[in-house]
Design a protein around this motif. Structure first.
Motif, PDB file in Angstrom:
ATOM      1  N   ASN A 122       8.273  12.528  -9.851  1.00  0.00           N
ATOM      2  CA  ASN A 122       7.323  11.497  -9.416  1.00  0.00           C
ATOM      3  C   ASN A 122       5.870  11.924  -9.612  1.00  0.00           C
ATOM      4  N   VAL A 123       5.585  12.480 -10.782  1.00  0.00           N
ATOM      5  CA  VAL A 123       4.264  13.020 -11.076  1.00  0.00           C
ATOM      6  C   VAL A 123       3.358  11.927 -11.637  1.00  0.00           C
ATOM      7  N   SER A 124       2.151  11.869 -11.100  1.00  0.00           N
ATOM      8  CA  SER A 124       1.130  10.955 -11.610  1.00  0.00           C
ATOM      9  C   SER A 124      -0.194  11.688 -11.714  1.00  0.00           C
ATOM     10  N   LYS A 125      -1.032  11.202 -12.628  1.00  0.00           N
ATOM     11  CA  LYS A 125      -2.398  11.694 -12.743  1.00  0.00           C
ATOM     12  C   LYS A 125      -3.333  10.519 -12.943  1.00  0.00           C
ATOM     13  N   THR A 126      -4.322  10.432 -12.066  1.00  0.00           N
ATOM     14  CA  THR A 126      -5.298   9.346 -12.167  1.00  0.00           C
ATOM     15  C   THR A 126      -6.699   9.936 -12.218  1.00  0.00           C
ATOM     16  N   TYR A 127      -7.562   9.259 -12.950  1.00  0.00           N
ATOM     17  CA  TYR A 127      -8.984   9.560 -12.974  1.00  0.00           C
ATOM     18  C   TYR A 127      -9.710   8.292 -12.543  1.00  0.00           C
ATOM     19  N   LEU A 150      -2.134  17.899 -10.072  1.00  0.00           N
ATOM     20  CA  LEU A 150      -1.352  16.690  -9.893  1.00  0.00           C
ATOM     21  C   LEU A 150      -2.081  15.757  -8.928  1.00  0.00           C
ATOM     22  N   SER A 151      -2.062  14.464  -9.217  1.00  0.00           N
ATOM     23  CA  SER A 151      -2.542  13.501  -8.226  1.00  0.00           C
ATOM     24  C   SER A 151      -1.474  13.295  -7.161  1.00  0.00           C
ATOM     25  N   VAL A 152      -0.238  13.122  -7.602  1.00  0.00           N
ATOM     26  CA  VAL A 152       0.909  13.077  -6.693  1.00  0.00           C
ATOM     27  C   VAL A 152       2.100  13.685  -7.418  1.00  0.00           C
ATOM     28  N   GLY A 153       3.166  13.989  -6.672  1.00  0.00           N
ATOM     29  CA  GLY A 153       4.391  14.495  -7.262  1.00  0.00           C
ATOM     30  C   GLY A 153       4.484  16.005  -7.206  1.00  0.00           C
ATOM     31  N   SER A 154       5.507  16.535  -7.867  1.00  0.00           N
ATOM     32  CA  SER A 154       5.731  17.975  -7.856  1.00  0.00           C
ATOM     33  C   SER A 154       6.310  18.435  -9.180  1.00  0.00           C
ATOM     34  N   VAL A 155       6.046  19.710  -9.511  1.00  0.00           N
ATOM     35  CA  VAL A 155       6.629  20.375 -10.677  1.00  0.00           C
ATOM     36  C   VAL A 155       7.220  21.685 -10.193  1.00  0.00           C
ATOM     37  N   VAL A 156       8.508  21.897 -10.470  1.00  0.00           N
ATOM     38  CA  VAL A 156       9.205  23.096 -10.028  1.00  0.00           C
ATOM     39  C   VAL A 156       9.800  23.792 -11.252  1.00  0.00           C
TER      40      VAL A 156
END
Length: 252
Positions: free
Chosen positions: A6-11, A53-59
């Motif tokens: 559920n990864v997002s990136k916003t500017y 990350l704006s939201v979410g996770s990376v493992v």
């Protein structure tokens, strides 16, 4: 494995990566393709913790990239960014030796030197090891940066458009080197590619992105199809079977 959840990136109001969830299995070559602005490079950069990350996770193998100590993460995952600017005047040997910093902290051991020499030979840079980077062609510099990443000795190696500045012969040679790293060195190689035919020919799996999302994913047989590619790129494609490989042509 690398688990992106559920990864997002916003500017500001601009969404660059939009709620991406994907699992990158260990081993082999995984290519990320898609049109400009699809979020490919941003996703890769977030996996490597270069972009927050704006939201979410990376493992990565159970380690959350946002909380794992830098030195520990650098022994597990390495990345070659699309743009590499180094202000200092370095030789090829100096640059490649940076790949051993997570282990040596700047004090090279005989084992570090062995890895450096091995990477230089692997990228066929023996004749350039003592030359300064600003004395090399763009393609030679690119090979030196790839040598640095492989010298880091990580299980996961991420490459953002590593074929930049390479002609056809050297681009093909680079893909062979990365395939060898995956098959013989046991590395997981994740590559952002613009060349669809290289993705088709060398990948074990392909992720296709569009508008910041994962649009399709699967084997080259799943993705390298005229209807799938046309949907991704909004351009007509033809797919040909040449020597057992799917090769595409496109036109407008």
């Amino acid at each position: 494995m690398i688990e992106v959840s559920n990864v997002s990136k916003t500017y500001g109001d601009t969404v660059v990566v939009d709620n991406v969830s994907v699992t990158l299995p260990r081993g082999g070559i995984l290519s990320i393709i898609g049109p400009n602005g699809a979020g490919k490079s941003t996703l890769l950069s977030m996996i490597a913790r270069l972009t927050p990350l704006s939201v979410g996770s990376v493992v990565v193998d159970g380690m959350d990239v946002t909380t794992t100590p830098t030195n520990e993460l650098a022994r597990r995952l390495s990345i070659l960014r699309q743009e590499n600017h180094i202000a200092a005047r370095l030789t090829v040997y100096d640059l490649v030796s940076f790949g051993r910093f997570p282990y040596s902290r700047g004090r090279l051991t005989p084992e570090d030197v062995h890895h450096i020499d091995q990477a230089i030979v692997h990228l066929d840079l023996q004749d350039y090891a003592g030359r300064f980077l600003d004395e090399l062609s763009g393609g030679q510099r690119q090979r030196a940066f790839v040598a640095m990443v492989l010298c880091q000795g990580t299980d996961y190696t991420l490459f953002d458009e590593p074929l930049n500045n390479l002609d056809v012969r050297h681009a093909t040679g680079m893909m062979k080197i990365l395939r060898q790293a995956a098959r013989e060195m046991g590395k997981t190689v994740v590559i952002v590619l613009h060349d669809i035919n290289f993705a088709s020919t060398y990948s074990d799996r392909i992720i296709a992105m569009k508008n910041g999302r994962v649009h399709q994913q699967g084997t080259p047989e799943d993705i390298i199809r005229a209807d799938v590619l046309q949907d991704i790129y909004c351009t007509p494609f033809e797919v040909h079977d040449i020597g057992g490989k799917r090769i595409v042509t496109y036109y407008d």
